[in-house]
Enzyme design. Structure first.
Site, mmCIF file in Angstrom:
data_model
loop_
_atom_site.group_PDB
_atom_site.id
_atom_site.type_symbol
_atom_site.label_atom_id
_atom_site.label_comp_id
_atom_site.label_asym_id
_atom_site.label_seq_id
_atom_site.Cartn_x
_atom_site.Cartn_y
_atom_site.Cartn_z
ATOM 1 N N ASN A 9 1.312 -1.070 -0.019
ATOM 2 C CA ASN A 9 0.028 0.010 -0.064
ATOM 3 C C ASN A 9 1.071 1.223 -0.115
ATOM 4 O O ASN A 9 1.647 1.547 1.053
ATOM 5 C CB ASN A 9 -0.953 0.104 1.260
ATOM 6 C CG ASN A 9 -1.808 1.272 1.304
ATOM 7 O OD1 ASN A 9 -1.888 2.047 0.406
ATOM 8 N ND2 ASN A 9 -2.389 1.363 2.612
ATOM 9 N N GLU A 165 -5.588 -4.666 10.592
ATOM 10 C CA GLU A 165 -4.524 -3.750 10.964
ATOM 11 C C GLU A 165 -4.689 -2.935 12.014
ATOM 12 O O GLU A 165 -5.646 -1.908 12.288
ATOM 13 C CB GLU A 165 -4.379 -2.634 9.669
ATOM 14 C CG GLU A 165 -4.368 -3.343 8.277
ATOM 15 C CD GLU A 165 -3.759 -2.290 7.420
ATOM 16 O OE1 GLU A 165 -2.462 -2.433 6.687
ATOM 17 O OE2 GLU A 165 -4.343 -1.309 7.054
ATOM 18 N N GLY A 171 2.494 2.406 10.529
ATOM 19 C CA GLY A 171 3.243 3.486 10.475
ATOM 20 C C GLY A 171 3.826 4.235 11.660
ATOM 21 O O GLY A 171 4.365 5.147 11.544
ATOM 22 N N SER A 210 3.411 -2.075 10.266
ATOM 23 C CA SER A 210 4.980 -1.980 10.790
ATOM 24 C C SER A 210 5.413 -3.380 10.319
ATOM 25 O O SER A 210 6.254 -3.634 11.053
ATOM 26 C CB SER A 210 5.175 -1.458 11.957
ATOM 27 O OG SER A 210 4.428 0.051 12.178
HETATM 28 P P1 PGA Z 1 2.570 0.534 7.548
HETATM 29 O O1 PGA Z 1 1.404 0.642 6.932
HETATM 30 O O2 PGA Z 1 3.159 -0.750 7.058
HETATM 31 O O3 PGA Z 1 3.340 1.760 7.122
HETATM 32 O O4 PGA Z 1 2.593 0.389 9.190
HETATM 33 C C1 PGA Z 1 0.413 -0.449 6.878
HETATM 34 C C2 PGA Z 1 -1.186 -0.072 6.079
HETATM 35 O O5 PGA Z 1 -1.364 1.154 6.476
HETATM 36 O O6 PGA Z 1 -1.535 -0.708 5.331
#
Ligand code: PGA
Length: 247
Positions: A9, A165, A171, A210
């Protein structure tokens, strides 16, 4: 046996040059045994769809309109995404739910449109830190799933992918432990099994939040984790490929 899916993504990152360079590197790299998909910003879908044509890397979009066509300024229909070559579309990402106020009802309507057009929705569910601390993780995830089941029926999830998630892990560099993630994945599958055992056995449930090359293998080894929805680490080809290889 469920085939693992590793989906990137990209969110609102990069430019056309970095997007095409990333796709070139993913196409040239070792993707292991996983099915791999990339979800670039909408304006790059047509270009990247062309680059992926004939490869086994799938294209996905980051959102889809809840209406078929008409006066919906700024929106993109499921049919348009299909024309760009999309197989997948993310719906109900927590950034859409929290920053853009998308309700369970709106997410379900988007999900319905995706299905109707023959796209595979990647339905995101997950709790905030506050909700986890209050001990309501399961009821939040259940509510998000039930909204889709009420609108589209239990079967509909059999034609979809679910992504758990936890919002507090997106993030932030704070990853759910494999045990925490497995507990919620197991809960999702059990809830679906109560509606339809076949759908529950077949639906792929991705973990997102993450995920990186250092933690992917342990997460992906859990019984009910069938892949990952990768944000930050999907922007670097080496990291994204390393995650795919750890399937
Ligand atoms: P991230 O995002 O891997 O940066 O934590 C995952 C997502 O929002 O799909």
């Amino acid at each position: 046996m469920r085939d693992s899916l590793i989906a990137g993504n990209w969110k609102m990152n990069g430019d056309l040059a970095s997007a095409t360079a990333l796709v070139d590197a993913i196409l040239a790299g070792d993707r292991g045994a996983a099915e791999v998909a990339v979800c670039p910003p909408a304006v790059f879908l047509m270009k990247i769809g062309g680059m992926l044509d004939g490869s086994d890397v799938a294209l996905g979009a980051q959102n889809v309109c809840d209406r078929e066509s008409g006066a919906y300024t700024g929106e993109i229909s499921a049919a348009m995404l299909k024309e760009c070559g999309c197989r997948y579309v993310i719906v109900g990402h927590s950034e859409r739910r929290t920053l853009y106020g998308e309700s369970d009802a709106l997410v379900s309507a988007r999900f319905a449109m995706a299905l109707q057009a023959g796209l595979t929705p990647i339905l995101c569910v997950g709790e905030t830190l506050d909700e986890r601390e209050q001990g309501v993780t399961e009821s939040v995830v259940a509510r998000q799933l039930d909204a889709v089941v009420e609108r589209c029926g239990g079967d509909s999830l059999g034609a979809a992918v679910i992504a758990y998630e936890p919002v507090w892990a997106i993030g932030t560099g704070k990853v759910a432990t494999p045990e925490q993630a497995q507990a919620v994945h197991g809960f999702v599958r059990e809830r679906l099994a109560a509606l339809d055992a076949d759908v529950a056995a077949r639906v792929r449930i991705l973990y997102g939040g993450s995920m990186n090359p250092g933690n992917a293998a342990e997460l992906l080894a859990q019984a009910d984790i069938d892949g990952g929805l990768i944000g930050g680490a999907s922007l670097k080809a080496a990291d994204f490929l390393a995650i795919a290889q750890s399937v």
